[in-house]
Design a protein around this motif. Structure first.
Motif, PDB file in Angstrom:
ATOM      1  N   GLU A 146       0.655  -1.014   0.104  1.00 57.09           N
ATOM      2  CA  GLU A 146      -0.128  -0.152  -0.178  1.00 57.09           C
ATOM      3  C   GLU A 146       0.833   1.444   0.116  1.00 57.09           C
ATOM      4  N   ALA A 147       1.901   1.287   0.937  1.00 52.33           N
ATOM      5  CA  ALA A 147       2.606   2.759   1.119  1.00 52.33           C
ATOM      6  C   ALA A 147       3.910   2.419  -0.671  1.00 52.33           C
ATOM      7  N   ILE A 148       3.871   1.892  -1.739  1.00 52.37           N
ATOM      8  CA  ILE A 148       3.674   1.556  -2.484  1.00 52.37           C
ATOM      9  C   ILE A 148       3.111   1.803  -3.974  1.00 52.37           C
ATOM     10  N   THR A 149       2.159   1.667  -3.993  1.00 51.02           N
ATOM     11  CA  THR A 149       0.919   1.912  -4.318  1.00 51.02           C
ATOM     12  C   THR A 149       0.015   2.978  -3.823  1.00 51.02           C
ATOM     13  N   LEU A 150      -0.353   3.428  -2.525  1.00 53.75           N
ATOM     14  CA  LEU A 150      -1.108   4.477  -2.528  1.00 53.75           C
ATOM     15  C   LEU A 150      -2.372   3.838  -2.656  1.00 53.75           C
ATOM     16  N   GLY A 151      -3.024   2.485  -2.408  1.00 54.26           N
ATOM     17  CA  GLY A 151      -3.961   1.691  -2.657  1.00 54.26           C
ATOM     18  C   GLY A 151      -4.189   1.753  -3.763  1.00 54.26           C
ATOM     19  N   THR A 152      -3.656   1.853  -5.217  1.00 54.43           N
ATOM     20  CA  THR A 152      -4.297   1.647  -6.837  1.00 54.43           C
ATOM     21  C   THR A 152      -3.892   0.637  -6.169  1.00 54.43           C
ATOM     22  N   SER A 153      -3.602   0.543  -8.276  1.00 55.59           N
ATOM     23  CA  SER A 153      -3.031  -0.669  -8.908  1.00 55.59           C
ATOM     24  C   SER A 153      -1.693  -0.067  -9.258  1.00 55.59           C
ATOM     25  N   LYS A 192       3.900  -7.832  -9.146  1.00 54.88           N
ATOM     26  CA  LYS A 192       2.319  -7.703  -9.459  1.00 54.88           C
ATOM     27  C   LYS A 192       1.739  -6.363 -10.889  1.00 54.88           C
ATOM     28  N   CYS A 193       3.111  -5.529 -10.078  1.00 55.00           N
ATOM     29  CA  CYS A 193       2.601  -3.711 -10.974  1.00 55.00           C
ATOM     30  C   CYS A 193       2.641  -3.983 -12.145  1.00 55.00           C
ATOM     31  N   GLY A 194       4.177  -4.652 -13.034  1.00 56.15           N
ATOM     32  CA  GLY A 194       4.385  -4.235 -13.781  1.00 56.15           C
ATOM     33  C   GLY A 194       5.617  -3.529 -13.776  1.00 56.15           C
ATOM     34  N   LYS A 195       6.339  -2.930 -12.898  1.00 58.81           N
ATOM     35  CA  LYS A 195       6.989  -2.032 -12.860  1.00 58.81           C
ATOM     36  C   LYS A 195       8.311  -2.049 -11.757  1.00 58.81           C
ATOM     37  N   ALA A 196       8.937  -1.317 -12.179  1.00 58.58           N
ATOM     38  CA  ALA A 196      10.241  -1.405 -10.552  1.00 58.58           C
ATOM     39  C   ALA A 196      10.434   0.569 -10.555  1.00 58.58           C
ATOM     40  N   VAL A 197      10.585   0.706  -9.521  1.00 62.55           N
ATOM     41  CA  VAL A 197      11.568   1.902  -9.290  1.00 62.55           C
ATOM     42  C   VAL A 197      12.563   1.382  -8.344  1.00 62.55           C
ATOM     43  N   PRO A 198      13.140   2.888  -8.095  1.00 67.17           N
ATOM     44  CA  PRO A 198      14.575   2.578  -7.613  1.00 67.17           C
ATOM     45  C   PRO A 198      14.656   2.508  -6.144  1.00 67.17           C
ATOM     46  N   VAL A 199      15.555   1.556  -5.193  1.00 68.43           N
ATOM     47  CA  VAL A 199      15.676   0.990  -3.825  1.00 68.43           C
ATOM     48  C   VAL A 199      16.661   1.709  -3.180  1.00 68.43           C
ATOM     49  N   PHE A 200      16.529   1.857  -1.629  1.00 71.83           N
ATOM     50  CA  PHE A 200      17.439   1.741  -1.701  1.00 71.83           C
ATOM     51  C   PHE A 200      17.209   1.213  -0.221  1.00 71.83           C
ATOM     52  N   ASN A 201      18.327   0.219   0.377  1.00 74.05           N
ATOM     53  CA  ASN A 201      17.856  -0.762   1.729  1.00 74.05           C
ATOM     54  C   ASN A 201      19.278  -0.340   2.164  1.00 74.05           C
ATOM     55  N   ASP A 202      19.414   0.343   4.025  1.00 73.17           N
ATOM     56  CA  ASP A 202      20.304   0.798   4.565  1.00 73.17           C
ATOM     57  C   ASP A 202      20.344  -0.383   4.875  1.00 73.17           C
ATOM     58  N   LYS A 203      22.147   0.160   5.098  1.00 71.59           N
ATOM     59  CA  LYS A 203      23.010  -0.650   5.828  1.00 71.59           C
ATOM     60  C   LYS A 203      23.441  -1.868   5.149  1.00 71.59           C
ATOM     61  N   HIS A 204      23.894  -3.118   5.701  1.00 71.69           N
ATOM     62  CA  HIS A 204      23.825  -4.507   5.271  1.00 71.69           C
ATOM     63  C   HIS A 204      22.957  -4.616   4.881  1.00 71.69           C
ATOM     64  N   LEU A 205      22.911  -5.611   3.674  1.00 71.96           N
ATOM     65  CA  LEU A 205      21.803  -5.782   3.041  1.00 71.96           C
ATOM     66  C   LEU A 205      20.666  -6.638   4.195  1.00 71.96           C
ATOM     67  N   ALA A 206      21.691  -7.663   4.232  1.00 70.10           N
ATOM     68  CA  ALA A 206      20.298  -9.067   5.769  1.00 70.10           C
ATOM     69  C   ALA A 206      21.552  -9.012   5.580  1.00 70.10           C
ATOM     70  N   TYR A 207      21.457  -9.836   7.518  1.00 71.72           N
ATOM     71  CA  TYR A 207      21.990 -10.436   8.131  1.00 71.72           C
ATOM     72  C   TYR A 207      22.279 -11.875   7.965  1.00 71.72           C
ATOM     73  N   ASN A 208      22.083 -12.126   6.849  1.00 70.31           N
ATOM     74  CA  ASN A 208      22.607 -13.676   6.503  1.00 70.31           C
ATOM     75  C   ASN A 208      23.114 -13.301   4.467  1.00 70.31           C
ATOM     76  N   TRP A 209      24.147 -14.585   4.263  1.00 67.17           N
ATOM     77  CA  TRP A 209      24.729 -14.410   3.087  1.00 67.17           C
ATOM     78  C   TRP A 209      23.181 -14.636   2.002  1.00 67.17           C
ATOM     79  N   THR A 210      22.924 -15.377   2.512  1.00 66.24           N
ATOM     80  CA  THR A 210      21.608 -16.387   1.888  1.00 66.24           C
ATOM     81  C   THR A 210      20.676 -15.474   1.468  1.00 66.24           C
TER      82      THR A 210
END
Length: 408
Positions: free
Chosen positions: A93-100, A142-160
């Motif tokens: 919902e944060a990405i679509t603002l409740g739309t499709s 689901k929406c058929g569109k990608a926009v830039p994403v920033f991930n704070d700090k390391h990507l995840a706590y484990n390599w997998t």
């Protein structure tokens, strides 16, 4: 001047000297939002300006936020009323603002702080960064569109999880950035290591927790090591050493106390060398890294010795080490995060990351092996999975060429 040139200029000069482009809408996905949390010191600069004092800020407008945990110190609800953004029940919902459709130009995923468990054996903090990323990516699919994403700090706590996130970003063609504010912070002296430098050995010194601040120390080191001749080749092995065996590894040439001294002293710490040795042996942890091209580097988590972040490199043909003190503002508004946001801003406007996410992917893999080595009494890990080659970018740090003086 085209849009990308204008945005890169914004990252390189004070905002007042450039004509700002129109703000673009962004969504934020955060673990919690309280005073001085990473959500506050990053998103707060979009809401209330670079100094979080109502002044000018980036050409980004927060329109929606998903908050995973609300606490009695939560700021997000009051800020939503003040600034008019939506608090959503789901990440989608944060990405679509409740739309499709995708209704934002970029997404910031800030999975830092909050009440989350640790892994039992290795004590890695299980922040939900993969869960956040997958929900973001699911919405894009689901929406058929990608926009830039920033991930704070390391990507995840484990390599997998980290590799999964990286691979999925590539499959969906998501412009993807991640990492620490350390590579963007002020450097003393304010000099950049030239690309193609013939680095023979590297050393970083830092303080704090092995995982939480060890990540910052590793990214600080890596933003220098990646500039060596030939670029980044990946990492062949990782090991953590503690106590008296530290000095055996020094005698074997796996790290240099002289570089340790140069990094500590370059960061302004005055202490007798023998006292440093004694405290480091009792309280410290040493990460030993061997790169695939044979170069060696180390990170000293030197609690009781280091009070700042510093790095020293042995460069072929130079009598003295190359030394940088990475200076952070230790208090609100924590303006080193301003320079992280200044790097995020042009990616959202242009779709082109300001520096390669492969740096953070590599550091995430190193850190995962660090935590396992520490838990297994210093086991050496061969890291065939870290065959990660890339070339560095030239995105400037805060005071490069006098851009932004240290705040007083």
């Amino acid at each position: 001047m085209n849009r990308r040139t204008a945005l890169v200029a914004l990252g390189g000069l004070p905002l007042c000297s450039q004509a700002a482009p129109a703000p673009l809408p962004v969504a934020a996905v955060v673990t919690e939002y309280r005073t001085n949390s990473h959500a506050d010191v990053i998103i707060g600069k979009m809401l209330e300006g670079w100094g979080q004092d109502g002044g000018k800020g980036p050409a980004l407008k927060l329109v929606a936020m998903y908050v995973d945990q609300f606490t009695d110190r939560d700021l997000s609800r009051a800020l939503a009323k003040k600034h008019g953004f939506r608090i959503t029940r789901t990440i989608g919902e944060a990405i679509t603002l409740g739309t499709s459709k995708v209704s934002v130009a970029g997404v910031l995923s800030i999975g830092e702080h909050g009440q989350y468990p640790y892994t039992k054996f290795t004590r890695q903090h299980m922040y939900p960064r993969r869960r956040f990323f997958d929900a973001i990516a699911d919405t894009f699919e689901k929406c058929g569109k990608a926009v830039p994403v920033f991930n704070d700090k390391h990507l995840a706590y484990n390599w997998t999880d980290a590799k999964h996130m990286y691979d999925r970003s590539r499959a969906l063609k998501i412009p993807f950035m991640a990492g620490s504010s350390l590579p963007l912070a002020w450097r003393l002296p304010a000099r950049a290591l030239p690309r193609g430098a013939e680095i023979e050995a590297g050393m970083a010194v830092a303080y704090g927790g092995l995982e939480s601040y060890g990540f910052h120390a590793l990214e600080m080191l890596q933003c220098l090591m990646e500039r060596r001749k030939g670029g980044e080749t990946g990492v062949a092995s990782v090991q953590v050493i503690k106590g008296k065996p530290i000095w055996k590894e020094e005698a074997l040439g796996r790290w240099s106390f002289d570089l340790f001294l140069a990094a500590v002293q370059g960061a302004g710490r005055k202490m007798a060398a023998e006292k440093m040795r004694d405290i480091f042996e009792k309280k410290g942890a040493l990460m030993l890294i061997e790169y695939r091209d044979g170069r060696r580097a180390a990170v000293a988590m030197a609690n009781g010795v280091a009070r700042q972040f510093g790095a020293a490199l042995k460069v072929r043909g130079q009598a003295q080490p190359f030394v940088n003190h990475f200076w952070l503002q230790d208090g609100k508004p924590y303006r080193h995060f301003e320079h992280l946001v200044r790097a995020i801003e042009p990616m959202i406007h242009t779709g082109k990351p300001s520096y390669p996410v492969e740096r953070t992917l590599l550091v995430t893999g190193i850190l995962d092996r660090v935590m396992h080595s520490a838990a297994e009494d210093g086991r050496l890990f061969k890291t065939d999975e870290l065959k990660i080659a890339y070339q560095p970018a030239d995105w400037p740090f805060a005071n490069f060429n006098g851009r932004f003086p240290i705040p007083h």
